[in-house]
Design a protein around this motif. Structure first.
Motif, PDB file in Angstrom:
ATOM      1  N   ALA A   1      21.178  13.300  58.119  1.00  0.00           N
ATOM      2  CA  ALA A   1      21.098  11.949  57.536  1.00  0.00           C
ATOM      3  C   ALA A   1      19.738  11.714  56.888  1.00  0.00           C
ATOM      4  N   ALA A   2      18.678  12.239  57.501  1.00  0.00           N
ATOM      5  CA  ALA A   2      17.330  12.071  56.949  1.00  0.00           C
ATOM      6  C   ALA A   2      17.124  12.933  55.706  1.00  0.00           C
ATOM      7  N   THR A   3      17.838  14.052  55.616  1.00  0.00           N
ATOM      8  CA  THR A   3      17.661  14.996  54.505  1.00  0.00           C
ATOM      9  C   THR A   3      18.497  14.610  53.286  1.00  0.00           C
ATOM     10  N   LYS A   4      19.610  13.931  53.503  1.00  0.00           N
ATOM     11  CA  LYS A   4      20.531  13.618  52.401  1.00  0.00           C
ATOM     12  C   LYS A   4      19.865  12.954  51.196  1.00  0.00           C
ATOM     13  N   PRO A   5      18.996  11.943  51.389  1.00  0.00           N
ATOM     14  CA  PRO A   5      18.371  11.330  50.211  1.00  0.00           C
ATOM     15  C   PRO A   5      17.607  12.334  49.346  1.00  0.00           C
ATOM     16  N   PHE A   6      16.982  13.320  49.978  1.00  0.00           N
ATOM     17  CA  PHE A   6      16.247  14.338  49.223  1.00  0.00           C
ATOM     18  C   PHE A   6      17.213  15.237  48.456  1.00  0.00           C
ATOM     19  N   ALA A   7      18.339  15.575  49.107  1.00  0.00           N
ATOM     20  CA  ALA A   7      19.350  16.400  48.444  1.00  0.00           C
ATOM     21  C   ALA A   7      19.954  15.659  47.253  1.00  0.00           C
ATOM     22  N   HIS A   8      20.203  14.361  47.432  1.00  0.00           N
ATOM     23  CA  HIS A   8      20.778  13.565  46.343  1.00  0.00           C
ATOM     24  C   HIS A   8      19.802  13.451  45.180  1.00  0.00           C
ATOM     25  N   GLU A   9      18.502  13.330  45.500  1.00  0.00           N
ATOM     26  CA  GLU A   9      17.479  13.284  44.439  1.00  0.00           C
ATOM     27  C   GLU A   9      17.473  14.564  43.619  1.00  0.00           C
ATOM     28  N   MET A  10      17.835  15.666  44.259  1.00  0.00           N
ATOM     29  CA  MET A  10      17.862  16.959  43.570  1.00  0.00           C
ATOM     30  C   MET A  10      19.190  17.193  42.842  1.00  0.00           C
ATOM     31  N   GLY A  11      20.056  16.182  42.845  1.00  0.00           N
ATOM     32  CA  GLY A  11      21.311  16.284  42.090  1.00  0.00           C
ATOM     33  C   GLY A  11      22.471  16.889  42.838  1.00  0.00           C
ATOM     34  N   MET A  12      22.357  17.029  44.157  1.00  0.00           N
ATOM     35  CA  MET A  12      23.448  17.625  44.930  1.00  0.00           C
ATOM     36  C   MET A  12      24.457  16.572  45.361  1.00  0.00           C
ATOM     37  N   ASP A  13      25.720  16.931  45.326  1.00  0.00           N
ATOM     38  CA  ASP A  13      26.777  16.103  45.887  1.00  0.00           C
ATOM     39  C   ASP A  13      27.103  16.689  47.250  1.00  0.00           C
ATOM     40  N   THR A  14      26.546  16.111  48.289  1.00  0.00           N
ATOM     41  CA  THR A  14      26.689  16.690  49.634  1.00  0.00           C
ATOM     42  C   THR A  14      28.095  16.526  50.206  1.00  0.00           C
ATOM     43  N   GLU A  15      28.926  15.766  49.494  1.00  0.00           N
ATOM     44  CA  GLU A  15      30.323  15.609  49.954  1.00  0.00           C
ATOM     45  C   GLU A  15      31.213  16.681  49.330  1.00  0.00           C
ATOM     46  N   ALA A  16      30.742  17.320  48.266  1.00  0.00           N
ATOM     47  CA  ALA A  16      31.536  18.328  47.566  1.00  0.00           C
ATOM     48  C   ALA A  16      30.999  19.705  47.911  1.00  0.00           C
ATOM     49  N   GLY A  17      31.467  20.254  49.012  1.00  0.00           N
ATOM     50  CA  GLY A  17      30.971  21.550  49.447  1.00  0.00           C
ATOM     51  C   GLY A  17      31.045  21.649  50.960  1.00  0.00           C
ATOM     52  N   PRO A  18      30.283  22.552  51.553  1.00  0.00           N
ATOM     53  CA  PRO A  18      30.313  22.725  53.011  1.00  0.00           C
ATOM     54  C   PRO A  18      29.846  21.458  53.726  1.00  0.00           C
ATOM     55  N   ASP A  19      30.167  21.371  55.001  1.00  0.00           N
ATOM     56  CA  ASP A  19      29.708  20.256  55.825  1.00  0.00           C
ATOM     57  C   ASP A  19      28.176  20.247  55.842  1.00  0.00           C
ATOM     58  N   PHE A  20      27.580  19.118  55.437  1.00  0.00           N
ATOM     59  CA  PHE A  20      26.121  19.070  55.274  1.00  0.00           C
ATOM     60  C   PHE A  20      25.396  19.260  56.603  1.00  0.00           C
ATOM     61  N   VAL A  21      25.983  18.805  57.685  1.00  0.00           N
ATOM     62  CA  VAL A  21      25.352  18.981  59.003  1.00  0.00           C
ATOM     63  C   VAL A  21      25.244  20.475  59.322  1.00  0.00           C
ATOM     64  N   GLN A  22      26.292  21.229  58.972  1.00  0.00           N
ATOM     65  CA  GLN A  22      26.262  22.683  59.194  1.00  0.00           C
ATOM     66  C   GLN A  22      25.178  23.346  58.348  1.00  0.00           C
ATOM     67  N   VAL A  23      25.066  22.903  57.108  1.00  0.00           N
ATOM     68  CA  VAL A  23      24.057  23.459  56.207  1.00  0.00           C
ATOM     69  C   VAL A  23      22.666  23.207  56.774  1.00  0.00           C
TER      70      VAL A  23
END
Length: 468
Positions: free
Chosen positions: A328-350
């Motif tokens: 949850a803390a990392t998601k904003p950084f991933a979104h800033e980098m243009g990633m769609d964390t819902e389209a792909g592997p489970d983000f918690v696993q990553v």
């Protein structure tokens, strides 16, 4: 000893951004209040109208909230208490504790120049101080006076500082402090005293750049019938070059650390150790810190900021974080980098896969790109350049074995072991081409874990494109 209800305060001036040295001056009084089941108050000392800004106030409040330094009262703004200060100034004038001074800035500067030329300490000479039998100069027309406090003559101000021990300052070194400017606005040292008295502050824990203010504040407080709080003056925080930490010397603001991917608990743990210790404990929870904190364990020597130590500590906290909270803390950084964390592997696993090697949340997000960017579209030349022809049969067998294996780390590890034994090759000779085929890079976490997170179907699809 009778029970005292502890009340501490953090009283920043919103004239610049808040850095780690400032935050330590908030952390210790907060921890002392929490340890003693007392109250912690935020007071914004904003009487410097020219330099104070709402943005600086916002950064202070956001930074404290981010670190979890919860308030019992505040923020209380000094500018909203101007009427109270003026009321006390009037009372002091009426009771002879203060007096109007009409000495101009020009006269004051001339006096100081003369004193310095005579190797004397520059100080106001008491020209307008009323004394029995003394004739004051005629009041100049059209001049608004400053109001000065009648500092005691003779004797000393003595207090037992909780960090520095007993401090004694002669009253002869203190001149009559200006407590109100010509326009009627009160000055810093005066406002502090009234606030601390009105708010029943029992302990003032602040930087040692305030030591020179303390005797003045004690004298005003005693003149008004108050009892001084316990003072604890914290040694300076130095930057990694050994200079006092400040914006001028490159200190980062709390927002900068937030944006750089640091965890608040790591920052809090790091700040706690900048001048305080509990045995050899280096990594501890906020709850442990509050439970252990006392003024007796505060250091007397300046603390030095160590960016490498902070980064190491942040790594410890990332390693040991709950994966769900860390994701949850990392998601904003991933979104800033243009990633769609819902389209792909489970983000918690990553995040779980990446966290053991990361120092910051940004590093985790950077690593996560592997799993959320489009599959590499490798050209024939790229494949030829990065994957040896002799490895192609091995990869083909590997794809077939993965296709029928259970999608677990253990099953994939067994597949690799079987293929390596069959072809009598070492793991790097196979893992490197697999990494390149999957992501067009040879740097990834353990390949069996990567296959689990990427998913069997996607892994087989990417590898098959290379071995066709």
């Amino acid at each position: 000893m009778r029970f005292m209800h502890i009340r501490t305060r953090f009283a920043p001036s919103p004239t610049g951004f808040i850095h780690l040295g400032n935050l330590r001056s908030a952390l210790y009084p907060w921890a002392f209040a929490r340890h003693n089941k007392g109250d912690f108050i935020l007071r914004i000392e904003d009487t410097d109208l020219e330099r104070s800004s709402q943005e600086a106030v916002d950064v202070i409040i956001e930074g404290m909230a981010w670190l979890g330094l919860d308030l019992d009262e505040g923020p209380i703004y000094q500018m909203q208490r101007i009427d109270r200060y003026r009321e006390v100034v009037k009372q002091m004038l009426d009771s002879g504790l203060a007096y109007p001074c009409y000495m101009s800035e020009e006269e004051l500067n001339k006096l100081r120049d003369q004193q310095m030329a005579s190797k004397e300490k520059p100080r106001y000479n008491g020209l307008w101080r009323p004394e029995p039998g003394k004739t004051l100069p005629p009041v100049p027309e059209g001049v608004s006076p400053v109001i000065r406090f009648k500092n005691p003559i003779g004797g000393s101000v003595i207090w037992n500082d909780a960090v520095k021990g007993q401090i004694e300052i002669s009253n002869d070194q203190l001149d009559d402090l200006v407590i109100a400017r010509p326009d009627g606005t009160p000055t810093y040292n005066f406002c502090v005293v009234i606030d601390d008295m009105d708010m029943n502050i029992t302990h003032v824990i602040r930087g040692d750049d305030h030591v020179n203010n303390t005797p003045r504040q004690i004298n005003i407080m005693r003149a008004l019938g108050g009892s001084p709080p316990v003072y604890a003056h914290l040694p300076t925080v130095l930057n990694d070059a050994g200079e006092k930490m400040s914006k001028r010397n490159g200190a980062m603001s709390v927002r900068d650390y937030q944006r750089a991917g640091y965890l608040p608990d790591a920052i809090l743990n790091y700040l706690a150790r900048l001048g305080w210790s509990h045995g050899d404990a280096e990594v501890f929870t906020k709850e442990q810190f509050v439970n252990w904190f006392d003024l007796e364990s505060l250091g007397r020597s300046p603390a030095q900021h160590n960016p490498e130590k902070l980064l190491w500590l942040n790594h410890q906290y990332i390693q040991n974080s709950d994966p769900v909270k860390l994701a949850a803390a990392t998601k904003p950084f991933a979104h800033e980098m243009g990633m769609d964390t819902e389209a792909g592997p489970d983000f918690v696993q990553v995040v779980s896969l990446l966290k053991d090697r990361a120092n910051t949340l940004i590093e985790i997000a950077e690593g996560a790109k592997l799993f959320y960017l489009p599959a590499p579209n490798l050209t024939a030349d790229q494949i030829k350049e990065n994957i040896a022809e002799a490895v192609m049969p091995v990869l083909k067998d590997l794809v077939e074995a993965i296709s029928t294996a259970e999608p677990t780390k253990e099953a994939y590890a067994a597949v690799f072991k079987q293929i390596l034994a069959k072809y009598q090759i070492k793991m790097p000779a196979l893992a490197m081409p697999v990494r390149y085929a999957l992501f067009a890079t040879t740097q990834t976490p353990a390949i069996d874990s990567v296959l689990v997170v990427l998913g069997k179907e996607e892994a087989v699809k990417r590898l098959s494109k290379v071995v066709q």
